[in-house]
Design a protein around this motif. Structure first.
Motif, PDB file in Angstrom:
ATOM      1  N   VAL A 175       0.833  -1.206   0.000  1.00  0.00           N
ATOM      2  CA  VAL A 175       0.000   0.000   0.000  1.00  0.00           C
ATOM      3  C   VAL A 175       0.868   1.256   0.000  1.00  0.00           C
ATOM      4  CG1 VAL A 175      -1.717   1.314   1.302  1.00  0.00           C
ATOM      5  CG2 VAL A 175      -1.969  -1.153   1.067  1.00  0.00           C
ATOM      6  N   SER A 176       1.910   1.278   0.823  1.00  0.00           N
ATOM      7  CA  SER A 176       2.784   2.458   0.849  1.00  0.00           C
ATOM      8  C   SER A 176       3.554   2.597  -0.453  1.00  0.00           C
ATOM      9  CB  SER A 176       3.748   2.371   2.032  1.00  0.00           C
ATOM     10  OG  SER A 176       4.637   1.282   1.894  1.00  0.00           O
ATOM     11  N   ALA A 177       3.966   1.471  -1.053  1.00  0.00           N
ATOM     12  CA  ALA A 177       4.686   1.535  -2.330  1.00  0.00           C
ATOM     13  C   ALA A 177       3.783   2.025  -3.451  1.00  0.00           C
ATOM     14  CB  ALA A 177       5.261   0.160  -2.672  1.00  0.00           C
ATOM     15  N   VAL A 178       2.504   1.616  -3.435  1.00  0.00           N
ATOM     16  CA  VAL A 178       1.560   2.107  -4.449  1.00  0.00           C
ATOM     17  C   VAL A 178       1.353   3.611  -4.286  1.00  0.00           C
ATOM     18  CG1 VAL A 178      -0.870   2.037  -5.135  1.00  0.00           C
ATOM     19  CG2 VAL A 178       0.412  -0.093  -4.846  1.00  0.00           C
ATOM     20  N   ALA A 179       1.251   4.083  -3.043  1.00  0.00           N
ATOM     21  CA  ALA A 179       1.106   5.525  -2.820  1.00  0.00           C
ATOM     22  C   ALA A 179       2.308   6.272  -3.389  1.00  0.00           C
ATOM     23  CB  ALA A 179       0.960   5.806  -1.327  1.00  0.00           C
ATOM     24  N   GLY A 180       3.514   5.769  -3.134  1.00  0.00           N
ATOM     25  CA  GLY A 180       4.698   6.413  -3.683  1.00  0.00           C
ATOM     26  C   GLY A 180       4.761   6.344  -5.195  1.00  0.00           C
ATOM     27  N   ALA A 181       4.343   5.209  -5.760  1.00  0.00           N
ATOM     28  CA  ALA A 181       4.366   5.063  -7.214  1.00  0.00           C
ATOM     29  C   ALA A 181       3.385   6.027  -7.879  1.00  0.00           C
ATOM     30  CB  ALA A 181       4.023   3.623  -7.590  1.00  0.00           C
ATOM     31  N   LEU A 182       2.202   6.204  -7.296  1.00  0.00           N
ATOM     32  CA  LEU A 182       1.235   7.154  -7.864  1.00  0.00           C
ATOM     33  C   LEU A 182       1.758   8.582  -7.764  1.00  0.00           C
ATOM     34  CD1 LEU A 182      -2.150   5.715  -6.536  1.00  0.00           C
ATOM     35  CD2 LEU A 182      -1.195   5.535  -8.840  1.00  0.00           C
ATOM     36  N   ALA A 205       0.596   0.363 -16.769  1.00  0.00           N
ATOM     37  CA  ALA A 205       0.890  -0.761 -15.887  1.00  0.00           C
ATOM     38  C   ALA A 205       2.391  -0.989 -15.762  1.00  0.00           C
ATOM     39  CB  ALA A 205       0.202  -2.027 -16.396  1.00  0.00           C
ATOM     40  N   HIS A 206       3.115  -0.845 -16.846  1.00  0.00           N
ATOM     41  CA  HIS A 206       4.557  -1.075 -16.811  1.00  0.00           C
ATOM     42  C   HIS A 206       5.271   0.020 -16.015  1.00  0.00           C
ATOM     43  CE1 HIS A 206       3.945  -4.201 -19.856  1.00  0.00           C
ATOM     44  NE2 HIS A 206       3.092  -3.353 -20.391  1.00  0.00           N
ATOM     45  N   ARG A 207       4.852   1.259 -16.222  1.00  0.00           N
ATOM     46  CA  ARG A 207       5.492   2.346 -15.490  1.00  0.00           C
ATOM     47  C   ARG A 207       5.169   2.273 -13.995  1.00  0.00           C
ATOM     48  NH1 ARG A 207       3.845   4.777 -20.300  1.00  0.00           N
ATOM     49  NH2 ARG A 207       1.903   5.566 -19.404  1.00  0.00           N
ATOM     50  N   LEU A 208       3.914   1.960 -13.666  1.00  0.00           N
ATOM     51  CA  LEU A 208       3.544   1.894 -12.259  1.00  0.00           C
ATOM     52  C   LEU A 208       4.163   0.671 -11.574  1.00  0.00           C
ATOM     53  CD1 LEU A 208      -0.175   3.055 -12.321  1.00  0.00           C
ATOM     54  CD2 LEU A 208       1.723   4.171 -11.157  1.00  0.00           C
ATOM     55  N   ALA A 209       4.244  -0.452 -12.272  1.00  0.00           N
ATOM     56  CA  ALA A 209       4.883  -1.629 -11.689  1.00  0.00           C
ATOM     57  C   ALA A 209       6.350  -1.350 -11.392  1.00  0.00           C
ATOM     58  CB  ALA A 209       4.750  -2.829 -12.631  1.00  0.00           C
ATOM     59  N   ASP A 210       7.030  -0.680 -12.310  1.00  0.00           N
ATOM     60  CA  ASP A 210       8.436  -0.312 -12.067  1.00  0.00           C
ATOM     61  C   ASP A 210       8.546   0.626 -10.873  1.00  0.00           C
ATOM     62  OD1 ASP A 210       9.325  -1.857 -14.170  1.00  0.00           O
ATOM     63  OD2 ASP A 210       9.329  -0.200 -15.619  1.00  0.00           O
ATOM     64  N   ALA A 211       7.612   1.577 -10.777  1.00  0.00           N
ATOM     65  CA  ALA A 211       7.666   2.541  -9.677  1.00  0.00           C
ATOM     66  C   ALA A 211       7.395   1.871  -8.334  1.00  0.00           C
ATOM     67  CB  ALA A 211       6.665   3.677  -9.929  1.00  0.00           C
ATOM     68  N   VAL A 212       6.453   0.903  -8.300  1.00  0.00           N
ATOM     69  CA  VAL A 212       6.186   0.173  -7.060  1.00  0.00           C
ATOM     70  C   VAL A 212       7.416  -0.620  -6.642  1.00  0.00           C
ATOM     71  CG1 VAL A 212       4.837  -1.703  -6.040  1.00  0.00           C
ATOM     72  CG2 VAL A 212       3.688   0.059  -7.375  1.00  0.00           C
ATOM     73  N   ALA A 213       8.044  -1.295  -7.595  1.00  0.00           N
ATOM     74  CA  ALA A 213       9.259  -2.052  -7.284  1.00  0.00           C
ATOM     75  C   ALA A 213      10.352  -1.140  -6.754  1.00  0.00           C
ATOM     76  CB  ALA A 213       9.735  -2.802  -8.532  1.00  0.00           C
ATOM     77  N   GLN A 214      10.486   0.062  -7.344  1.00  0.00           N
ATOM     78  CA  GLN A 214      11.493   1.006  -6.876  1.00  0.00           C
ATOM     79  C   GLN A 214      11.201   1.479  -5.460  1.00  0.00           C
ATOM     80  OE1 GLN A 214      14.391   2.028  -8.406  1.00  0.00           O
ATOM     81  NE2 GLN A 214      14.748   2.970  -6.405  1.00  0.00           N
ATOM     82  N   PRO A 256      21.362  -0.293   8.455  1.00  0.00           N
ATOM     83  CA  PRO A 256      21.894   0.591   9.501  1.00  0.00           C
ATOM     84  C   PRO A 256      22.599   1.796   8.900  1.00  0.00           C
ATOM     85  CG  PRO A 256      22.424  -1.703   9.957  1.00  0.00           C
ATOM     86  CD  PRO A 256      21.849  -1.669   8.570  1.00  0.00           C
ATOM     87  N   GLY A 257      22.285   2.980   9.439  1.00  0.00           N
ATOM     88  CA  GLY A 257      22.958   4.201   9.014  1.00  0.00           C
ATOM     89  C   GLY A 257      22.443   4.800   7.732  1.00  0.00           C
ATOM     90  N   HIS A 258      21.437   4.159   7.115  1.00  0.00           N
ATOM     91  CA  HIS A 258      20.923   4.689   5.847  1.00  0.00           C
ATOM     92  C   HIS A 258      19.686   5.535   6.113  1.00  0.00           C
ATOM     93  CE1 HIS A 258      20.097   4.822   1.519  1.00  0.00           C
ATOM     94  NE2 HIS A 258      18.833   4.747   1.875  1.00  0.00           N
ATOM     95  N   HIS A 259      19.563   6.626   5.395  1.00  0.00           N
ATOM     96  CA  HIS A 259      18.384   7.492   5.490  1.00  0.00           C
ATOM     97  C   HIS A 259      17.734   7.548   4.123  1.00  0.00           C
ATOM     98  CE1 HIS A 259      19.327   8.883   9.531  1.00  0.00           C
ATOM     99  NE2 HIS A 259      20.598   8.983   9.131  1.00  0.00           N
ATOM    100  N   ALA A 260      16.456   7.263   4.074  1.00  0.00           N
ATOM    101  CA  ALA A 260      15.736   7.241   2.794  1.00  0.00           C
ATOM    102  C   ALA A 260      15.743   8.610   2.158  1.00  0.00           C
ATOM    103  CB  ALA A 260      14.296   6.771   3.002  1.00  0.00           C
ATOM    104  N   GLY A 261      15.933   8.610   0.864  1.00  0.00           N
ATOM    105  CA  GLY A 261      15.920   9.863   0.129  1.00  0.00           C
ATOM    106  C   GLY A 261      14.525  10.252  -0.270  1.00  0.00           C
ATOM    107  N   ARG A 262      14.423  11.400  -0.885  1.00  0.00           N
ATOM    108  CA  ARG A 262      13.130  11.905  -1.342  1.00  0.00           C
ATOM    109  C   ARG A 262      12.856  11.338  -2.719  1.00  0.00           C
ATOM    110  NH1 ARG A 262      11.772  16.911   1.318  1.00  0.00           N
ATOM    111  NH2 ARG A 262      10.759  17.648  -0.548  1.00  0.00           N
ATOM    112  N   THR A 263      11.818  10.524  -2.806  1.00  0.00           N
ATOM    113  CA  THR A 263      11.492   9.912  -4.092  1.00  0.00           C
ATOM    114  C   THR A 263      10.309  10.574  -4.769  1.00  0.00           C
ATOM    115  OG1 THR A 263      10.034   8.316  -3.056  1.00  0.00           O
ATOM    116  CG2 THR A 263      12.342   7.683  -3.312  1.00  0.00           C
ATOM    117  N   GLY A 264       9.585  11.400  -4.053  1.00  0.00           N
ATOM    118  CA  GLY A 264       8.427  12.054  -4.662  1.00  0.00           C
ATOM    119  C   GLY A 264       8.849  13.080  -5.679  1.00  0.00           C
ATOM    120  N   SER A 265       8.094  13.206  -6.746  1.00  0.00           N
ATOM    121  CA  SER A 265       8.399  14.169  -7.787  1.00  0.00           C
ATOM    122  C   SER A 265       7.696  15.488  -7.503  1.00  0.00           C
ATOM    123  CB  SER A 265       7.944  13.619  -9.152  1.00  0.00           C
ATOM    124  OG  SER A 265       8.074  14.600 -10.135  1.00  0.00           O
TER     125      SER A 265
END
Length: 442
Positions: free
Chosen positions: A227-234, A398-407, A418-427
């Motif tokens: 669900v969170s990955a779909v939100a980010g992909a959209l 479907a192909h673009r959104l599937a790639d974005a969900v995987a990303q 450990p020690g990693h901070h997520a970057g900003r992926t939103g456009s």
């Protein structure tokens, strides 16, 4: 036999309503006759797979009054014909999914087909069960596939399931949640929308890493990750909420299996779905995951409200006044009511071989919905994880959104290190809608 309320809602969804599940195996492909023999041996006794849907003319269709929609009922005229229902596919699995997603199965016979699918360059083969959703839900597909495996236990007899008591306050809150207006996924015009299907294989290690306590979160379930990955992909595909045509929330439906240990093998549609708002306004993927975790924690209790109160009430209303239930059976299919559907499923079959061939992975096909919507299904077993996206948006979505969900899932996996901070992926602006270079559903 009357259709259940769940059957009725899935029949009136406005689209083809085809769903599927494929088991991909290693080894030499069996003959079509071998598969037919196994199917006849294991499935002939399953009453649901022998049911035929009859659509009779509604009142007024043969007279002068304005026609009403056709009435539907089930019958069992006799056992299915393996020669008709078990057939060879013309192409590989991704081609089969693209070809069947927008083509309803023919009436007059049980609404399912089992395809023997060649493995292509990877070798092996697949058994792909395709059915109208009005006949079988996702759990039913998995039960039927499990029964085909070597040494599988037979389907367990269904027992009567007691209904728990639900507080009136919980019922009122869920009714309110079901009536909040939402918005569909943006498309320039419904006439420009086209079905598309994409299949992506994800490393199991990536899914496991993403579930291991990303920064400032508890461990995530596959449902929460999807669900969170779909939100980010959209957000990546369309842009932040300021680029959307409306300020209303964007909802996803989370299907919930209502079976218990007493009826865990029941075939049909023993399912409901809970609406969850997607956190599109958050730029940080870990922040989106935290919000999704909080929202999905309440899903089991909300599904229990559906099972114990709302669905029985709606069923009684439908029997007494069928016309009053019409808005209920049609509203759930609107893209403004559900922009996406997000489903996760785990293969729990005991045996992992078919005539000695080892199971490699599973791949599902969620049903196509109306323009302005997308569906995502994440299937996983001990050795593999497969994501299928079905979109009714611009060609290639479907192909673009599937790639974005995987990303998005890969980003969450890195954030758990450990020690990693997520970057900003939103456009900051909508992603361009380019063309597709892969085959589209007809």
């Amino acid at each position: 036999m009357r259709l259940s309320l769940a059957d009725e809602m899935l029949l009136r969804n406005g689209c083809s309503g085809v769903t599927g599940l494929a088991a991909v195996f290693t080894g030499a492909q069996p003959s079509l006759e071998e598969v037919r023999q196994r199917v006849a041996e294991r499935w002939t006794s399953l009453r649901r797979l022998n049911q035929v849907l009859h659509l009779t003319p509604g009142a007024g269709e043969e007279g002068r009054r304005a026609p009403r929609r056709r009435r539907a009922r089930w019958s069992v005229p006799g056992p299915f014909c393996p020669q008709e229902h078990v057939v060879a596919a013309d192409g590989e699995l991704h081609e089969l999914w693209a070809n069947v997603v927008n083509r309803p199965l023919p009436e007059g016979v049980p609404l399912w087909r089992l395809f023997l699918v060649p493995g292509g360059s990877e070798g092996g083969f697949a058994l792909a069960l395709v059915a109208q959703h009005v006949l079988l839900d996702g759990r039913s597909l998995a039960v039927a596939m499990r029964v085909l495996m070597d040494g599988a236990d037979p389907v367990r007899t269904t027992s009567r399931v007691p209904r728990p008591r639900i507080p009136l306050g919980a019922v009122a809150r869920e009714l309110k949640a079901l009536t909040v207006p939402g918005q569909a996924l943006p498309t320039p015009s419904p006439h420009q929308a086209a079905p598309s299907v994409a299949i992506r294989t994800l490393p199991v290690a990536t899914l496991r890493a993403a579930s291991r306590h990303p920064r400032d979160t508890r461990g995530a379930t596959p449902n929460e990750l999807l669900v969170s990955a779909v939100a980010g992909a959209l957000r990546t595909h369309v842009g932040p909420p300021k680029y959307w045509p409306s300020t209303r929330p964007v909802y996803t439906l989370v299907p919930c299996d209502l079976r218990t240990r007493d009826n865990q093998d029941e075939l049909g549609n023993v399912v409901t779905a809970v609406r969850v708002a997607l956190p599109l306004g958050l730029d940080d993927p870990v922040a989106r995951l935290r919000v999704c975790q909080s929202a999905l924690q309440a899903v089991p209790e909300r599904a229990a409200v559906h099972a114990a109160a709302l669905l029985p009430l709606a069923e009684n209303v439908r029997r007494i006044a069928p016309w009053a239930a019409t808005p209920v059976t049609g509203r759930e299919s609107r893209s403004s009511y559900l922009a996406t559907v997000t489903t996760t499923a785990k293969w729990r079959g005991g045996s992992t071989t078919f005539q000695g061939r080892e199971l490699r992975h599973m791949a599902g096909l969620p049903p196509l919905r109306r323009p302005g919507s997308a569906s995502f299904l994440l299937m996983h077993n001990r050795s593999a994880c497969t994501l299928t996206a079905v979109c009714h948006l611009l060609p290639g979505s479907a192909h673009r959104l599937a790639d974005a969900v995987a990303q998005e899932i890969e980003t969450l996996a890195r954030s758990a290190e450990p020690g990693h901070h997520a970057g900003r992926t939103g456009s900051n602006r909508p992603a361009p809608h380019d063309g597709t270079r892969t085959k589209e559903a007809p």
